[in-house]
Enzyme design. Structure first.
Site, PDB file in Angstrom:
ATOM      1  CG  ASP A  92      -1.902  -1.103   1.244  1.00 24.32           C
ATOM      2  OD1 ASP A  92      -2.247  -1.584   0.149  1.00 24.32           O
ATOM      3  OD2 ASP A  92      -2.336  -1.501   2.339  1.00 24.32           O
TER       4      ASP A  92
HETATM    5  N1  URA Z   1      -1.303  -6.058   3.729  1.00 24.83           N
HETATM    6  C1  URA Z   1      -1.745  -4.778   3.807  1.00 24.83           C
HETATM    7  O1  URA Z   1      -2.751  -4.506   4.446  1.00 24.83           O
HETATM    8  N2  URA Z   1      -1.052  -3.825   3.169  1.00 24.83           N
HETATM    9  C2  URA Z   1       0.081  -4.063   2.475  1.00 24.83           C
HETATM   10  O2  URA Z   1       0.670  -3.123   1.923  1.00 24.83           O
HETATM   11  C3  URA Z   1       0.533  -5.388   2.408  1.00 24.83           C
HETATM   12  C4  URA Z   1      -0.181  -6.377   3.043  1.00 24.83           C
END
Ligand code: URA
Length: 235
Positions: A102
């Site tokens: 993310d």
């Molecule tokens: N899980 C998440 O919630 N975000 C990420 O970036 C990777 C795994």
């Protein structure tokens, strides 16, 4: 001779399944002619055009491990002109991230132009383990910890952490180490959301046997030949 959809997937353009869809939709040309048959075989000298992009077939394969900073998107480009993981890497080759983190997640992300390896590592059936460190609001009760260890349902599908440990506890927060083998987007945040302990910080510390080592935020390195072979041998 190789099957057209395999050649497209191996070039890193897209997955095998998407390549098949593109062929059926008439979006692929071989030597200037639209090809709609999935079984079509091509040879090394054939010019393959996918939606107007000529595939680079014999490009040198490169592999990078980046410590992604916060505020960077896991994509090749961004309409909103935000920095992307690709913009950190000094190369002219058409690389892309293997999977995604993310925008606000930090840590280990791999980038390559090797579609074969990328498709393999991202396929859920191959269960590559990713280790995250999550800072969560509040503390897990012993029963919440136990429930999570056994696996919880997220959007109707069970997820069982491959690893779970409390690293640190304060009055307001907890730092949790969690291993996940599946590839659903936002999965760690969704897990703790479900338990009513939202994630305030998230970092990926390892991907299969690869770790961040001494890389600081924004730094990257090339994988060694040995590491690439080892990733292939997960097959
Ligand atoms: N899980 C998440 O919630 N975000 C990420 O970036 C990777 C795994």
């Amino acid at each position: 001779m190789e099957r057209l959809q395999k050649v497209i997937a191996n070039s890193g353009f897209t997955s095998r399944r998407k390549a098949e869809e593109l062929i059926l939709q008439g979006k692929v040309k071989v030597n200037g002619s639209v090809i709609r048959e999935l079984g079509t075989k091509v040879i090394a000298s054939d010019i393959i055009d996918v939606e107007g992009n000529i595939l680079e077939r014999n490009e040198k394969k490169v592999y990078y491990l980046l410590n992604k900073p916060r505020g960077v998107i896991s994509a090749v480009s961004d309409d909103k002109k935000r920095p992307t993981v690709v913009s950190f890497i000094d190369t002219n080759l058409r690389i892309y991230p293997i999977g995604r983190l993310d925008y606000d997640t930090t840590g280990l992300i791999l980038l390559t132009n090797d579609g074969n390896l990328a498709n393999f590592l991202m396929h859920p059936k191959n269960e590559v383990e990713k280790m995250y460190v999550a800072k969560i609001e509040g503390n897990l009760t012993p029963s919440e910890f136990y429930c999570l260890k056994k696996g919880i349902f997220i959007e109707g599908r069970k997820v069982v952490p491959s690893y779970l440990k409390i690293r640190k506890t304060t009055e307001e927060n907890q730092i949790i180490e969690i291993g996940i083998v599946e590839g659903r987007n936002h999965i760690v945040k969704k897990i703790f959301e479900e338990l009513k302990h939202p994630v305030s910080k998230l970092k990926r510390e390892s991907y299969a046997f690869l770790t961040l080592g001494n890389l600081k935020s924004g730094e990257y390195r090339e994988l060694t030949v040995k590491e690439v072979k080892r990733l292939y041998s997960l097959k």
